[in-house]
Design a protein around this motif. Sequence first.
Motif, PDB file in Angstrom:
ATOM      1  N   GLU A  19     -11.094 -26.815 -38.942  1.00  0.00           N
ATOM      2  CA  GLU A  19     -11.373 -25.881 -40.033  1.00  0.00           C
ATOM      3  C   GLU A  19     -12.642 -25.078 -39.761  1.00  0.00           C
ATOM      4  O   GLU A  19     -12.670 -23.853 -39.939  1.00  0.00           O
ATOM      5  N   ARG A  20     -13.687 -25.759 -39.302  1.00  0.00           N
ATOM      6  CA  ARG A  20     -14.958 -25.085 -39.058  1.00  0.00           C
ATOM      7  C   ARG A  20     -14.821 -24.011 -37.974  1.00  0.00           C
ATOM      8  O   ARG A  20     -15.291 -22.877 -38.135  1.00  0.00           O
ATOM      9  N   GLN A  21     -14.170 -24.376 -36.865  1.00  0.00           N
ATOM     10  CA  GLN A  21     -14.015 -23.421 -35.768  1.00  0.00           C
ATOM     11  C   GLN A  21     -13.134 -22.245 -36.166  1.00  0.00           C
ATOM     12  O   GLN A  21     -13.366 -21.107 -35.747  1.00  0.00           O
TER      13      GLN A  21
ATOM     14  N   ASN B   9      -8.608 -32.311 -40.070  1.00  0.00           N
ATOM     15  CA  ASN B   9      -9.596 -32.072 -39.030  1.00  0.00           C
ATOM     16  C   ASN B   9     -10.649 -31.061 -39.483  1.00  0.00           C
ATOM     17  O   ASN B   9     -10.412 -29.849 -39.488  1.00  0.00           O
ATOM     18  N   ALA B  10     -11.818 -31.552 -39.847  1.00  0.00           N
ATOM     19  CA  ALA B  10     -12.893 -30.685 -40.335  1.00  0.00           C
ATOM     20  C   ALA B  10     -13.406 -29.749 -39.249  1.00  0.00           C
ATOM     21  O   ALA B  10     -13.787 -28.609 -39.523  1.00  0.00           O
ATOM     22  N   GLU B  11     -13.403 -30.217 -37.992  1.00  0.00           N
ATOM     23  CA  GLU B  11     -13.876 -29.371 -36.895  1.00  0.00           C
ATOM     24  C   GLU B  11     -12.902 -28.229 -36.634  1.00  0.00           C
ATOM     25  O   GLU B  11     -13.321 -27.106 -36.325  1.00  0.00           O
TER      26      GLU B  11
ATOM     27  N   HIS C  61     -13.640 -30.642 -29.958  1.00  0.00           N
ATOM     28  CA  HIS C  61     -15.076 -30.915 -29.917  1.00  0.00           C
ATOM     29  C   HIS C  61     -15.697 -30.462 -28.601  1.00  0.00           C
ATOM     30  O   HIS C  61     -16.857 -30.050 -28.567  1.00  0.00           O
TER      31      HIS C  61
ATOM     32  N   GLU D   7     -14.608 -19.109 -33.947  1.00  0.00           N
ATOM     33  CA  GLU D   7     -14.739 -19.672 -32.602  1.00  0.00           C
ATOM     34  C   GLU D   7     -13.380 -19.995 -31.992  1.00  0.00           C
ATOM     35  O   GLU D   7     -13.227 -20.009 -30.769  1.00  0.00           O
TER      36      GLU D   7
ATOM     37  N   ASP E 298     -11.075 -35.357 -36.485  1.00  0.00           N
ATOM     38  CA  ASP E 298     -12.239 -34.931 -35.695  1.00  0.00           C
ATOM     39  C   ASP E 298     -12.438 -35.725 -34.407  1.00  0.00           C
ATOM     40  O   ASP E 298     -12.750 -35.149 -33.359  1.00  0.00           O
TER      41      ASP E 298
ATOM     42  N   LEU F 193     -12.744 -20.967 -39.312  1.00  0.00           N
ATOM     43  CA  LEU F 193     -13.453 -20.123 -40.263  1.00  0.00           C
ATOM     44  C   LEU F 193     -14.616 -19.362 -39.619  1.00  0.00           C
ATOM     45  O   LEU F 193     -14.966 -18.266 -40.058  1.00  0.00           O
ATOM     46  N   SER F 194     -15.190 -19.951 -38.575  1.00  0.00           N
ATOM     47  CA  SER F 194     -16.313 -19.305 -37.898  1.00  0.00           C
ATOM     48  C   SER F 194     -15.857 -18.286 -36.863  1.00  0.00           C
ATOM     49  O   SER F 194     -16.675 -17.518 -36.347  1.00  0.00           O
TER      50      SER F 194
END
Length: 233
Positions: A86-88, A82-84, A67, A93, A58, A90-91
Motif C-alpha cells: 500500500e505504501r509503495q 500488505n502495508a508496504e 521490501h 514507488e 509485509d 500510494l507513494s
Amino acid sequence: MIDKRVKNAKEAIEGIQDGMTLMLGGFGLCGIPENSINALVESDVKDLTCISNNAGVDDFGLGLLLHKRQIKKMISSYVGENAEFERQMLSGELEVELTPQGTLAEKCRAAQAGIPAFYTPAGFGTEVAEGKEVKDFKGKPHILEHAYEADYSIVKAWKGDHAGNLIFKGSARNFNHPMAGAGKITIAEVEELVEPGELDPNQIHIPGIMIQRIFQGEKFEKRIEQRTVRKKD
C-alpha cells in the motif's frame, strides 16, 4: 518419460533475469511458492513484474521482494494485508495494475489454454475499461481482455511426480491451477515428490506436459493471514 526434477529452489529459478514477468500462485498466504520466492529474494533479481492475486504480507511471501525493491510492477486484484504494498503504491514507488479477480484468473487461464483474448462484462464503465475495445453480446457491453504473457510461472502443489504431474490440496489449488502452464516456463514446488505411477491418474489436477521444472520444497511455514477462532463456551 522426461524427468523434470531439479535439486532445489535456487536451481529451479535459474534463468530468471532482471525485468522479467512472473506469475506466482497462491491466494494471500495460502498455497504460495514459499521456497521459490525466498530464492528470488536471495538472487537479488530486480525490476520484476509480478502477476499474483495479491502480495501476501509485509514480512512473508511477495512482501519480502517488495521490501528489497525487487518488484517494479504488481498486477493484482487487491492490496490485501500488505502495508508496504500500500505504501509503495500510494507513494508512486511501485507501478500497480489492479484487475477484477475473476478477470485476473481468466487472463491466466487463457494464457494456459493458448487463448489470446476474451470478452468479459467485468469492469465495464470503470477505469478498468479505459482504452479497451467494447462489444455488445445480447445487449450487454463486454470489454476485450488479453491473456497474460509471462516469462515464468511459479506454482506450489501438494504432491507431484518426476514427470511434473501435480495434485493440489484444498483451497491451495486457487490461482496455482490456472497459472500452471501459463508462462513460457513453469516451475512447480511441491510438498511431496513421488515416483511416476504413484499418483492416482484420476486425482491429477495438472498434467506434467505443462510443467518444465519441479522440486520438493522444505520448511513450509504455511502462515495464516487472519486467524479467527470461536470463543470457548
